[in-house]
Scaffold this active site. Structure first.
Site, PDB file in Angstrom:
ATOM      1  N   LYS A   1      11.952  -1.087   9.009  1.00 15.79           N
ATOM      2  CA  LYS A   1      12.081  -0.532  10.341  1.00 15.79           C
ATOM      3  C   LYS A   1      10.822  -0.691  11.182  1.00 15.79           C
ATOM      4  O   LYS A   1      10.857  -0.566  12.401  1.00 15.79           O
ATOM      5  CB  LYS A   1      12.379   0.980  10.227  1.00 15.79           C
ATOM      6  CG  LYS A   1      13.634   1.306   9.496  1.00 15.79           C
ATOM      7  CD  LYS A   1      13.695   2.827   9.230  1.00 15.79           C
ATOM      8  CE  LYS A   1      14.787   3.150   8.263  1.00 15.79           C
ATOM      9  NZ  LYS A   1      14.604   4.485   7.668  1.00 15.79           N
TER      10      LYS A   1
ATOM     11  N   ASP B   1      -0.616  -5.227   4.894  1.00 16.00           N
ATOM     12  CA  ASP B   1      -1.409  -4.354   4.029  1.00 16.00           C
ATOM     13  C   ASP B   1      -1.729  -5.153   2.755  1.00 16.00           C
ATOM     14  O   ASP B   1      -2.594  -6.020   2.784  1.00 16.00           O
ATOM     15  CB  ASP B   1      -0.588  -3.085   3.791  1.00 16.00           C
ATOM     16  CG  ASP B   1      -1.321  -2.006   3.031  1.00 16.00           C
ATOM     17  OD1 ASP B   1      -2.529  -1.847   3.246  1.00 16.00           O
ATOM     18  OD2 ASP B   1      -0.700  -1.304   2.218  1.00 16.00           O
TER      19      ASP B   1
ATOM     20  N   LYS C   1      -4.791  -5.021   7.759  1.00 17.91           N
ATOM     21  CA  LYS C   1      -5.771  -4.297   6.924  1.00 17.91           C
ATOM     22  C   LYS C   1      -6.258  -5.260   5.853  1.00 17.91           C
ATOM     23  O   LYS C   1      -5.793  -5.223   4.718  1.00 17.91           O
ATOM     24  CB  LYS C   1      -5.057  -3.145   6.194  1.00 17.91           C
ATOM     25  CG  LYS C   1      -5.059  -1.792   6.832  1.00 17.91           C
ATOM     26  CD  LYS C   1      -4.498  -0.791   5.805  1.00 17.91           C
ATOM     27  CE  LYS C   1      -3.891   0.400   6.473  1.00 17.91           C
ATOM     28  NZ  LYS C   1      -3.188   1.297   5.529  1.00 17.91           N
TER      29      LYS C   1
HETATM   30  P1  IMP Z   1       2.491  -4.550   2.229  1.00 19.25           P
HETATM   31  O1  IMP Z   1       3.709  -5.159   1.601  1.00 19.25           O
HETATM   32  O2  IMP Z   1       1.625  -3.837   1.261  1.00 19.25           O
HETATM   33  O3  IMP Z   1       1.701  -5.517   3.092  1.00 19.25           O
HETATM   34  O4  IMP Z   1       2.979  -3.349   3.096  1.00 19.25           O
HETATM   35  C1  IMP Z   1       3.633  -3.486   4.237  1.00 19.25           C
HETATM   36  C2  IMP Z   1       4.350  -2.189   4.541  1.00 19.25           C
HETATM   37  O5  IMP Z   1       3.632  -1.025   4.069  1.00 19.25           O
HETATM   38  C3  IMP Z   1       4.400  -2.037   6.028  1.00 19.25           C
HETATM   39  O6  IMP Z   1       5.531  -2.709   6.571  1.00 19.25           O
HETATM   40  C4  IMP Z   1       4.427  -0.544   6.214  1.00 19.25           C
HETATM   41  O7  IMP Z   1       5.760  -0.081   6.166  1.00 19.25           O
HETATM   42  C5  IMP Z   1       3.674   0.016   5.017  1.00 19.25           C
HETATM   43  N1  IMP Z   1       2.300   0.422   5.397  1.00 19.25           N
HETATM   44  C6  IMP Z   1       1.148  -0.106   4.955  1.00 19.25           C
HETATM   45  N2  IMP Z   1       0.074   0.500   5.491  1.00 19.25           N
HETATM   46  C7  IMP Z   1       0.568   1.435   6.319  1.00 19.25           C
HETATM   47  C8  IMP Z   1      -0.039   2.414   7.199  1.00 19.25           C
HETATM   48  O8  IMP Z   1      -1.280   2.541   7.352  1.00 19.25           O
HETATM   49  N3  IMP Z   1       0.816   3.207   7.887  1.00 19.25           N
HETATM   50  C9  IMP Z   1       2.177   3.120   7.789  1.00 19.25           C
HETATM   51  N4  IMP Z   1       2.781   2.221   6.985  1.00 19.25           N
HETATM   52  C10 IMP Z   1       1.985   1.392   6.263  1.00 19.25           C
END
Ligand code: IMP
Ligand code: MG
Length: 192
Positions: free
Chosen positions: A51, A114, A142
């Site tokens: 979302k 992230d 990040k």
């Molecule tokens: P990744 O797969 O670890 O890159 O994470 C991506 C998902 O983690 C994003 O689409 C967010 O839904 C969630 N996410 C990561 N960091 C944050 C944050 O600081 N705030 C809110 N959601 C986050």
């Protein structure tokens, strides 16, 4: 109440505004200019990961309209088995797109990069549909948290390792509606 918190959330769950609504719009306009330069003349498909990308994507396509770029728009729903502030390793496809991607210039959009697992999964998955090219675009990056080997082709802002909400980003599916980005005060949040 600080003027940056135009409602009751400030000081309660949120401790700091990182980017105001105006800062977000300004930066988005600059970024869309770069995207428009790269995709002009292509058949563009925008794929948003739900979302989190909904608000970013909605503003982004309005800026693309100003640049006279008129993409197809579709969404995919991905979930990672996760608690509220930590994402886990596994990503799964809950809803697929229906737009054909063959030969198209695809802009894959997410709220935040992230660990990179979500975007990396989505990019690999979409490449199976033979697009001409996939570019990735995230609102926030990040870099210090990266695990997967992926960088975004476009991002609005780079941030430190802080948990942020607003502009589509959530904590437990809340705070997505804020038009700005704020750092959440985890000590004030109810236990999960
Ligand atoms: P990744 O797969 O670890 O890159 O994470 C991506 C998902 O983690 C994003 O689409 C967010 O839904 C969630 N996410 C990561 N960091 C944050 C944050 O600081 N705030 C809110 N959601 C986050
Ligand atoms: Mg999320």
């Amino acid at each position: 109440m600080s003027e940056k918190f135009p409602n009751s959330l400030g000081g309660k769950y949120l401790k700091e505004v990182l980017f105001t609504e105006l800062e977000v719009k300004k930066r988005l306009g600059e970024m869309v200019f770069e995207i428009a330069r790269d995709c002009r003349g292509e058949e563009v498909v925008i794929v948003g990961i739900l979302k989190g990308s909904f608000m970013f994507l909605s503003d982004l396509v309005k800026f693309l309209y100003i640049q006279d770029i008129h993409p197809y728009i579709d969404f995919m729903v991905l979930s990672s088995y996760a608690s509220s502030t930590k994402s886990s390793g596994k990503v799964k496809l809950d809803r697929d797109i229906t737009t054909p991607l063959g030969g198209k210039w695809v802009l894959l959009i997410d709220d935040i990069l992230d660990t990179g697992r979500t975007l990396s999964f989505a990019k690999t998955y979409l490449y199976q549909s033979d697009p001409k090219e996939i570019k990735t675009c995230v609102f926030l990056d990040k870099p210090s948290r990266r695990i997967a080997n992926i960088e975004a082709d476009y991002h609005c802002f780079e941030i430190e390792d802080k948990f942020v909400v607003g502009y589509g980003l959530d904590w437990n599916n809340r705070f997505r509606n804020l038009p700005y980005v704020a750092v959440i005060d985890e000590s004030k949040l109810p236990a999960e």
